[in-house]
Design a protein around this motif. Structure first.
Motif, PDB file in Angstrom:
ATOM      1  N   VAL A   1       0.844  -1.197   0.000  1.00 50.04           N
ATOM      2  CA  VAL A   1       0.000   0.000   0.000  1.00 50.04           C
ATOM      3  C   VAL A   1       0.881   1.248   0.000  1.00 50.04           C
ATOM      4  CG1 VAL A   1      -1.745   1.312   1.259  1.00 50.04           C
ATOM      5  CG2 VAL A   1      -1.841  -1.189   1.237  1.00 50.04           C
ATOM      6  N   GLY A   2       0.703   2.085  -1.002  1.00 54.38           N
ATOM      7  CA  GLY A   2       1.414   3.354  -1.050  1.00 54.38           C
ATOM      8  C   GLY A   2       0.590   4.432  -0.368  1.00 54.38           C
TER       9      GLY A   2
ATOM     10  N   LEU B   1      -2.821  -0.977  -3.521  1.00 52.16           N
ATOM     11  CA  LEU B   1      -3.705   0.119  -3.125  1.00 52.16           C
ATOM     12  C   LEU B   1      -2.882   1.385  -2.942  1.00 52.16           C
ATOM     13  CD1 LEU B   1      -6.555   1.077  -2.052  1.00 52.16           C
ATOM     14  CD2 LEU B   1      -5.739   0.440   0.231  1.00 52.16           C
ATOM     15  N   LEU B   2      -3.478   2.527  -3.311  1.00 54.91           N
ATOM     16  CA  LEU B   2      -2.846   3.824  -3.080  1.00 54.91           C
ATOM     17  C   LEU B   2      -3.765   4.647  -2.189  1.00 54.91           C
ATOM     18  CD1 LEU B   2      -0.587   5.884  -3.707  1.00 54.91           C
ATOM     19  CD2 LEU B   2      -1.966   6.648  -5.657  1.00 54.91           C
ATOM     20  N   PHE B   3      -3.239   5.108  -1.060  1.00 56.34           N
ATOM     21  CA  PHE B   3      -3.998   5.921  -0.105  1.00 56.34           C
ATOM     22  C   PHE B   3      -3.504   7.357  -0.217  1.00 56.34           C
ATOM     23  CE2 PHE B   3      -4.521   6.924   4.690  1.00 56.34           C
ATOM     24  CZ  PHE B   3      -5.717   7.580   4.445  1.00 56.34           C
ATOM     25  N   THR B   4      -4.400   8.273  -0.614  1.00 55.34           N
ATOM     26  CA  THR B   4      -4.012   9.666  -0.831  1.00 55.34           C
ATOM     27  C   THR B   4      -4.712  10.587   0.159  1.00 55.34           C
ATOM     28  OG1 THR B   4      -5.771   9.920  -2.492  1.00 55.34           O
ATOM     29  CG2 THR B   4      -3.586   9.286  -3.277  1.00 55.34           C
ATOM     30  N   LEU B   5      -3.962  11.560   0.661  1.00 53.93           N
ATOM     31  CA  LEU B   5      -4.504  12.476   1.660  1.00 53.93           C
ATOM     32  C   LEU B   5      -4.566  13.894   1.107  1.00 53.93           C
ATOM     33  CD1 LEU B   5      -2.460  10.295   3.523  1.00 53.93           C
ATOM     34  CD2 LEU B   5      -4.149  11.247   5.085  1.00 53.93           C
ATOM     35  N   SER B   6      -5.765  14.441   1.049  1.00 51.58           N
ATOM     36  CA  SER B   6      -6.112  15.788   0.584  1.00 51.58           C
ATOM     37  C   SER B   6      -6.586  15.769  -0.865  1.00 51.58           C
ATOM     38  CB  SER B   6      -4.948  16.779   0.733  1.00 51.58           C
ATOM     39  OG  SER B   6      -4.049  16.698  -0.353  1.00 51.58           O
ATOM     40  N   THR B   7      -7.295  16.818  -1.222  1.00 52.13           N
ATOM     41  CA  THR B   7      -7.834  16.939  -2.581  1.00 52.13           C
ATOM     42  C   THR B   7      -6.736  17.076  -3.635  1.00 52.13           C
ATOM     43  OG1 THR B   7      -9.898  17.914  -1.761  1.00 52.13           O
ATOM     44  CG2 THR B   7      -9.360  18.290  -4.072  1.00 52.13           C
TER      45      THR B   7
ATOM     46  N   PHE C   1      -9.134   7.828  -1.009  1.00 53.84           N
ATOM     47  CA  PHE C   1      -8.807   9.196  -0.603  1.00 53.84           C
ATOM     48  C   PHE C   1      -9.450   9.599   0.719  1.00 53.84           C
ATOM     49  CE2 PHE C   1     -12.486   9.781  -3.563  1.00 53.84           C
ATOM     50  CZ  PHE C   1     -13.401  10.299  -2.652  1.00 53.84           C
ATOM     51  N   CYS C   2      -8.861  10.600   1.327  1.00 48.76           N
ATOM     52  CA  CYS C   2      -9.358  11.235   2.544  1.00 48.76           C
ATOM     53  C   CYS C   2      -8.292  12.237   3.007  1.00 48.76           C
ATOM     54  CB  CYS C   2      -9.600  10.201   3.635  1.00 48.76           C
ATOM     55  SG  CYS C   2     -10.255  10.916   5.155  1.00 48.76           S
ATOM     56  N   PRO C   3      -8.613  13.350   3.628  1.00 46.31           N
ATOM     57  CA  PRO C   3      -9.947  13.921   3.719  1.00 46.31           C
ATOM     58  C   PRO C   3     -10.182  14.851   2.531  1.00 46.31           C
ATOM     59  CG  PRO C   3      -8.437  15.127   5.130  1.00 46.31           C
ATOM     60  CD  PRO C   3      -7.619  14.091   4.410  1.00 46.31           C
TER      61      PRO C   3
END
Length: 322
Positions: A33-34, A91-97, A116-118
């Motif tokens: 997971v990145g 999976l890629l977990f990204t933070l912010s728009t 994504f979140c948040p």
């Protein structure tokens, strides 16, 4: 007969041994997971996501591996995403728009699901087609939709409120949407919203030295630039005797009120979505979820500003800073 079986078994063992075959138990799948963030303020989301994954049975170092060394600089974002694209992620977990928007662009030609979140408004920012049917390979947890209630709490404390000053980065689509929604909510109460446009921290510092004279309060919109400089904004507002309200969890930094997300609860939401994505459920089939919110009241700030907070509001608060 028994002797013949022994000879056959021994022969079979010798044949397998000579060909290099070994008898071993099936290997466990190790998921990669990145994680990408450009702001220290999102660290609680990362930690609570990992905690949620651990509770779901994913053991770091054994069944799951995280590619994350902490927040990076915004100018490093594109290179970091390209690097992760070549790491065979599950999976890629990204933070912010902004991070999520760039990730969607870079990973557009892959099948790697993005979580994504948040994100304030994933539809307006172009991340998903709709909240119920995201489309593509991306879904997550949004933090928009709480402005009306947050403004109502502020009015409970300041019933004579007429003007709210809102500093925001004009290039941040999430912040622009936040200000637009705040104007809509404020119009119902006859409250005027005065936006202050900025591009960087230097602009923000200068802006906070020139808060409009008729401002009754300052509002912190959802934006990495605003969140990372919340303490400076709050201090500048306090010098003017103005309370600060926010839909980010900033009461601990001196904001009078905050109606923001609870990182612990979001960690559970995110890990549940991640579990489904890792098990093969397409992101397009997982509706975007709304974050749960908590109300925090800072009575120390209220006392400094000479503001009385009604007992009825305190009974609704999840966190009270005394």
């Amino acid at each position: 007969m028994w002797r013949i079986l022994q000879i056959v078994s021994l022969s079979l063992f010798l044949i397998l041994s000579s060909t290099g075959c070994e008898f071993s138990s099936p290997k466990l799948k190790i998921y990669t997971v990145g994680i990408v963030s450009i702001d220290d303020n999102f660290n609680p989301f990362v930690e609570n996501f990992k905690t949620g994954m651990a509770k779901a049975g994913y053991v770091e170092g054994k069944t799951i591996h995280y590619l994350y060394d902490g927040p990076i600089k915004k100018e490093q974002l594109a290179d970091r995403l390209v690097f992760l694209k070549n790491q065979h992620l599950d999976l890629l977990f990204t933070l912010s728009t902004p991070v999520s928007q760039k990730a969607k662009e870079v990973f557009a030609d892959t099948k790697v699901p993005i979580l994504f979140c948040p994100v304030y408004d994933p539809v307006t920012s172009g991340l998903v087609d709709s909240l119920t049917n995201p489309g593509g390979n991306i879904t997550g947890v949004m933090v928009g939709g709480s402005l009306g209630k947050a403004l109502g709490y502020l009015l409970d404390v300041l019933p004579g409120l007429k003007t709210i000053f809102v500093p925001f980065p004009q290039k941040d689509s999430s912040a622009r949407a936040n200000v637009g929604d705040l104007k809509t909510a404020a119009a119902k109460y006859g409250i005027r919203i005065v936006p202050g446009q900025i591009d960087n921290r230097q602009d923000l510092a200068s802006l906070m030295e020139n808060i409009p004279a008729d401002a009754d309060a300052v509002w912190l919109p959802n934006s990495p630039l605003i969140v990372s400089n919340a303490s400076m904004i709050i201090q500048a507002a306090m010098k003017r005797g103005l309370p600060v309200s926010s839909t980010t969890s900033k009461a601990q930094d001196g904001a009078l009120l905050s109606y923001g997300v609870a990182p612990q609860k979001i960690g559970i939401q995110l890990s549940a979505l991640a579990d489904k994505l890792l098990k093969g459920v397409p992101a397009s089939q997982l509706p975007v979820e709304r974050a749960e919110y908590i109300l925090a009241v800072n009575l120390q700030t209220a006392q400094r500003l000479g503001i009385n907070v009604q007992e009825s509001l305190l009974k609704q608060a999840d966190i009270i800073i005394r």
